[in-house]
Scaffold this active site. Sequence first.
Site: not given
Length: 284
Positions: A156, A172, A218
């Site tokens: 993730h 990220h 995103k």
Amino acid sequence: MVESDRELSSMAQALWDNDVNRLQPGKDYRISLQGKAGEMAVLNDDNDGAGYPLFTFVDENIFKKETFLAFISLLDNYVSATGEPEIVTPEEEAENHKFLDSLVQTPTMKIAHKYLVDKKLSPENETDFKKQLYTIWFELYARKGASRPDSSGFEHVFVGETRRGRTVIGFHNWIQLYLQEKLGHIDYKGYSVNANSPQPDENKHIMALQFSWKEGFKPKGSIFIGVSPEFEFALYTLCFLSSPNERVKVQFSLYDVEIVCVHHNQKHIGTTYPMLIRYQNLHQ
């Protein structure tokens, strides 16, 4: 404003000071911020604030360093779609362990480990500590709406996932962003700011941005740029194990940062990322 966590701030500073593999902006890499991203959260948005890629240059010799090499080998081990069960092959499991082996040898991870042992949050034995890290980051779990294990903290946060093919969740990490942009899978749409956040700076190590990845979008993501994999692992692991709060405010180097760290079943990382609150001293 939540008062910053003094103890975690001093630990974050120690991790930062010992991040020997961190890249230097303008020398080891260059980014091009361009314009501010549009507010519209749609994929085919004409209001693209950036006509060019985010990264204009990265010295890829850095990627030959042990932790970078081991980290990059993990990025192609995942199916991005949530709901699709992940199958971990023995080879992939070996790559996970190799990465953790390289990680615990770094100055930043050694500092984090010592602190966690002192706080009785982690085992002192290195093998047991690696098992703990494996559970937190690599053990699979079912993300919302999935019937079978389809996700992990590592996938993730560092690789990125897609929900129903249209929405990018997680993602990220700057290395994955750079590599995916180089392959043509990322379209950088511009930087993200709101009324309270500072303007991003091409020579600073944190930014919020908008991008599309493959078919997904995103609207806003926040990342460290140019830091080593071991710095992020050490900082996020510290926040996960030592703070019950999902948001931890830390101060280090030039940055006031909120680390968002969401737990999944108290055993795994659901998501974690930095949010820049302000620069501490703009004249440095």
